[in-house]
Design an enzyme around this catalytic site. Sequence first.
Site, PDB file in Angstrom:
ATOM      1  N   GLN A   1       0.837  -1.206   0.000  1.00 46.19           N
ATOM      2  CA  GLN A   1       0.000   0.000   0.000  1.00 46.19           C
ATOM      3  C   GLN A   1       0.873   1.259   0.000  1.00 46.19           C
ATOM      4  OE1 GLN A   1      -1.319  -2.608   2.237  1.00 46.19           O
ATOM      5  NE2 GLN A   1      -2.631  -3.048   0.474  1.00 46.19           N
TER       6      GLN A   1
ATOM      7  N   ASN B   1      -3.546   0.556  -3.397  1.00 47.19           N
ATOM      8  CA  ASN B   1      -2.974  -0.779  -3.499  1.00 47.19           C
ATOM      9  C   ASN B   1      -2.004  -0.801  -4.680  1.00 47.19           C
ATOM     10  OD1 ASN B   1      -4.533  -2.111  -1.402  1.00 47.19           O
ATOM     11  ND2 ASN B   1      -6.300  -1.886  -2.774  1.00 47.19           N
TER      12      ASN B   1
ATOM     13  N   CYS C   1      -6.251   1.172   5.852  1.00 52.50           N
ATOM     14  CA  CYS C   1      -5.050   0.327   5.928  1.00 52.50           C
ATOM     15  C   CYS C   1      -4.468   0.509   7.319  1.00 52.50           C
ATOM     16  CB  CYS C   1      -4.033   0.717   4.865  1.00 52.50           C
ATOM     17  SG  CYS C   1      -2.511  -0.238   5.002  1.00 52.50           S
TER      18      CYS C   1
ATOM     19  N   ASN D   1      -2.048  -1.126   9.020  1.00 47.65           N
ATOM     20  CA  ASN D   1      -0.585  -1.097   9.157  1.00 47.65           C
ATOM     21  C   ASN D   1      -0.019   0.206   8.582  1.00 47.65           C
ATOM     22  OD1 ASN D   1      -0.293  -3.686  10.360  1.00 47.65           O
ATOM     23  ND2 ASN D   1      -0.594  -4.644   8.359  1.00 47.65           N
TER      24      ASN D   1
ATOM     25  N   ASN E   1     -12.820  -1.744   4.631  1.00 44.84           N
ATOM     26  CA  ASN E   1     -12.677  -2.521   3.388  1.00 44.84           C
ATOM     27  C   ASN E   1     -13.533  -3.771   3.550  1.00 44.84           C
ATOM     28  OD1 ASN E   1     -10.344  -0.890   2.821  1.00 44.84           O
ATOM     29  ND2 ASN E   1      -9.142  -2.257   4.101  1.00 44.84           N
TER      30      ASN E   1
ATOM     31  N   GLU F   1      -4.786 -10.115   0.032  1.00 44.23           N
ATOM     32  CA  GLU F   1      -5.349  -8.763   0.020  1.00 44.23           C
ATOM     33  C   GLU F   1      -5.927  -8.379  -1.333  1.00 44.23           C
ATOM     34  OE1 GLU F   1      -3.234  -5.393   1.310  1.00 44.23           O
ATOM     35  OE2 GLU F   1      -2.740  -6.245   3.251  1.00 44.23           O
TER      36      GLU F   1
ATOM     37  N   CYS G   1      -2.063  -7.877   7.218  1.00 45.15           N
ATOM     38  CA  CYS G   1      -3.144  -6.959   6.841  1.00 45.15           C
ATOM     39  C   CYS G   1      -3.856  -6.574   8.140  1.00 45.15           C
ATOM     40  CB  CYS G   1      -4.098  -7.629   5.862  1.00 45.15           C
ATOM     41  SG  CYS G   1      -5.498  -6.570   5.418  1.00 45.15           S
TER      42      CYS G   1
HETATM   43  N1  LIG Z   1      -5.925  -4.313   0.203  1.00 37.99           N
HETATM   44  C1  LIG Z   1      -6.869  -3.726   1.064  1.00 37.99           C
HETATM   45  C2  LIG Z   1      -6.396  -2.634   1.924  1.00 37.99           C
HETATM   46  C3  LIG Z   1      -5.149  -2.934   2.676  1.00 37.99           C
HETATM   47  C4  LIG Z   1      -5.278  -3.248   4.121  1.00 37.99           C
HETATM   48  C5  LIG Z   1      -3.989  -3.097   4.850  1.00 37.99           C
HETATM   49  N2  LIG Z   1      -2.876  -3.858   4.445  1.00 37.99           N
HETATM   50  C6  LIG Z   1      -4.151  -3.075   6.343  1.00 37.99           C
HETATM   51  O1  LIG Z   1      -3.131  -3.176   7.040  1.00 37.99           O
HETATM   52  O2  LIG Z   1      -5.261  -2.852   6.839  1.00 37.99           O
HETATM   53  C7  LIG Z   1      -8.129  -3.288   0.305  1.00 37.99           C
HETATM   54  O3  LIG Z   1      -8.067  -2.672  -0.773  1.00 37.99           O
HETATM   55  O4  LIG Z   1      -9.198  -3.577   0.811  1.00 37.99           O
END
Ligand SMILES: N[C@@H](CCC[C@H](N)C(=O)O)C(=O)O
Length: 291
Positions: free
Chosen positions: A49, A69, A78, A80, A165, A216, A225
């Site tokens: 990300q 992404n 996100c 993290n 998400n 993801e 994630c």
């Molecule tokens: N890929 C996900 C968003 C990413 C989440 C992230 N790595 C986290 O730590 O929450 C999406 O597009 O839903």
Amino acid sequence: MGALANQPFVKMNGIGNEIVVVDLRKGAPAIAPEEARAAASPQGAPYDQLMALYPPRIAGTDGFIRIYNNDGSEAGACGNGMRCLASLVFNESGKDALTFETKAGILNCWKAGDGLYTVDMGPPRFKWNEIPLAEEFRDTRAIELQIGPIDKPVLHSPAVVNMGNPHAIFWVDDVNAYDLAKFGPLLENHPIFPERANITLAHIVSREHIVIRTWERGAGLTKACGSAACATAVAAARLKRTERKVRVTLPGGELTIEWRADNDHVLMTGPVEFEFAGTFDPQLFDKAPAP
Ligand SMILES: N[C@@H](CCC[C@H](N)C(=O)O)C(=O)O
């Protein structure tokens, strides 16, 4: 000229979730999908990300964050990445608490001590049209969805949660016993998920401990994630299989997740790691591949 050419960036990770932070508070246009993809290429700064920090749009907030992404799509949340970005703003501002606007709403972050950061990820959403799903399910604790032979499904009956998400969580005995690189893309793009979904395998070890692996949406297999850890903790507590505060083990490390009973918000606590700083080569974006 796009937003990222000649732009300084910071490469970090949140328990292995590859994060690039770009400070666009001096002003820049939105990042185009092809620009986000070019920035993630091996000649750029490969990431899961990219967190783009824009000037605040709402009084009292510390900035507006857009999250990309590595396939160029935009994410709502996100966890993290929020910790990584917040740690940089904590260092420059000397503040103890920060508030950011994201597509998933207003998120608060604070220092938790011992190099850990907490992000208030807001309340989970459970209604079928909030996930969103393509058809009505009255009970989203387990929906009718399976993969593999009809009479002997490999994975089935996931819980679904929107945690900024869309997330689907499949309960298994061993998260490493499944070819997530094979099943992940099929499930991410299943017609039941009109906005695609993050796909998690979760093993409940005890009432206070869950192990997960996530495919993801828009980024593929990741070491961590954060929003999936939140969604899984909430889904397990909703099924009364765990307490509302759990330790979640991901391939890249551990997070503590607490689903507050008083305000319904989900708190995620974990570390961050600084890797290096760089500047995006403008030539990267001249050659940006067409979608
Ligand atoms: N890929 C996900 C968003 C990413 C989440 C992230 N790595 C986290 O730590 O929450 C999406 O597009 O839903």
